[in-house]
Design a protein around this motif. Structure first.
Motif, PDB file in Angstrom:
ATOM      1  N   LYS A 143       0.840  -1.166  -0.003  1.00  0.00           N
ATOM      2  CA  LYS A 143       0.105   0.041  -0.110  1.00  0.00           C
ATOM      3  C   LYS A 143       0.763   1.238   0.191  1.00  0.00           C
ATOM      4  N   ASP A 147       0.776   4.028  -2.777  1.00  0.00           N
ATOM      5  CA  ASP A 147       0.339   5.339  -2.515  1.00  0.00           C
ATOM      6  C   ASP A 147       1.421   6.242  -2.817  1.00  0.00           C
ATOM      7  N   THR A 276      -5.480  -1.265  -0.373  1.00  0.00           N
ATOM      8  CA  THR A 276      -5.946  -0.484   0.765  1.00  0.00           C
ATOM      9  C   THR A 276      -7.483  -1.339   1.185  1.00  0.00           C
TER      10      THR A 276
END
Length: 368
Positions: A143, A147, A276
């Motif tokens: 993640k 991101d 996520t």
């Protein structure tokens, strides 16, 4: 003559940079396509560097296209707790005049997850409670990578390292030699390890964040079974199976683990859950929470498959909706895969709205 990777450890190196620590090269830890990794020990204490590190080294003539690129990715991910950290770089020159590019990394004294599976799994896989904890850590790191706008491109047990902590070891995502920017194509095609290729990589030559999720599923499957995700005799057979099949999910694991793998192995990449969203999956509940969870089969309601999830407690309210429809995939959706992927690598959907997933059974998760 170009130096071999083994020659890096012969000693006699002199740092050509400023601000780099005084260090010496130790034993060889491993080799890869983008450099060799050694132990690095500081000769004198330096507040910016731990006393023992790993150093990834490559001949400076080839480093600009490989190791330097990896360092730039690591710099962008600095501070991400589930990604192996970089402490900087150095260029050394040996007595032969050869320049060596070095990147200082966290020392993963626990080795790789692949080695741990071989040593602990004994060919049958790891205990599911351990797989759950490892998966949560890897997924958190993934993640963080996504991101920051990167695609790892080579998620596999070999590239997950066990870094020591006060309480043991934490699995961290490592080896960013193949990483790329999200939605950027460099003309080199898909990259990585064939066993962990996703259907869209094989069929359409597309590699984005959903491809990392498929590779994560293959990694989790290896943790649970101790075996590779595919059995094959040739590269063409492997690619044919990836293009048309899904890795076999064993029946001896929990229904929660089966469903988690089903979410990773959604063949339609635009419907595959993001990192996520997968972090909210009930398979990744804390161990003490799982003691209060029981799974029961449920009949169809209004001719639809569903997951019914009730809040677990006031302290840990469920992040899942109380009713999640799971429609079956259609042939029309499969035909639309190229357009869907070109339009967006993956669409934002409600956490655990598992569209396209077909769990092994219909079930309800409840908490006492």
């Amino acid at each position: 003559m170009k130096r071999t990777k083994e020659d890096f450890s012969t000693g006699g190196e002199v740092s050509a940079g400023y601000g780099s620590p005084s260090w010496c090269r130790g034993q060889l830890l491993g080799r890869g396509g983008f450099g060799s990794v050694f132990i690095a020990k500081l000769k004198e204490p330096c507040w910016r560097f731990p006393s023992i590190m790993a150093v990834k080294s490559e001949n400076a003539a080839s480093a600009p296209s490989s190791l330097m690129k990896e360092e730039l990715v690591l710099q962008a991910l600095r501070g991400c707790p589930n990604v192996v950290q970089s402490f900087g770089s150095d260029i050394t020159t040996d007595c032969s005049g050869d320049s060596i590019y070095n990147v200082f990394l966290e020392f993963a004294s626990g080795g790789s997850l692949f080695d741990f599976i071989k040593k602990t799994g004994s060919g049958t896989g790891l205990p599911e409670v351990l797989v759950r904890d490892c998966t949560r850590s890897i997924l958190t790191g993934l993640k963080q990578v996504h991101d920051h706008g990167f695609v790892h491109c080579d998620i596999k047990p070999h590239n997950v390292l066990l870094v020591p902590t006060v309480n043991g070891y934490i699995p961290k995502v490592a080896d960013f030699g193949l990483a790329k920017r999200h939605n950027v194509r460099d003309g080199s095609g898909v990259k990585g390890t064939h066993l962990f290729f996703s259907p869209e990589m094989v069929v359409f030559g597309i590699q984005e964040a959903p491809s990392d999720i498929w590779a994560l599923g293959c990694t989790v499957l290896m943790m649970l079974t101790g075996k590779p995700p595919w059995a094959y005799t040739s590269k063409s057979e492997l690619f044919s199976r990836i293009a048309t099949e899904t890795p076999t999910i064993p029946h001896h694991i929990s229904i929660a683990a089966q469903n988690f793998l089903s979410c990773c192995f959604v063949r339609h990449s635009a419907k595959r859950l993001t990192a996520t969203e997968l972090l909210s999956h009930f398979f990744l509940l804390e161990s003490d929470e799982c003691k209060d969870v029981f799974i029961q089969e449920s009949s169809e309601v209004s001719n639809q498959k569903y997951l019914g999830v009730k809040p677990q407690s006031q302290h840990h309210p469920s992040a899942l909706p109380s009713f999640i429809p799971i429609p079956s995939s259609s042939s029309k959706e499969e035909k639309d895969i190229p357009a869907a992927v070109e339009r967006t690598c993956y669409k934002q959907i409600h956490p655990l709205a598992i569209k396209g997933c077909q769990p092994p059974v219909t079930f309800t998760v409840c908490a006492n």
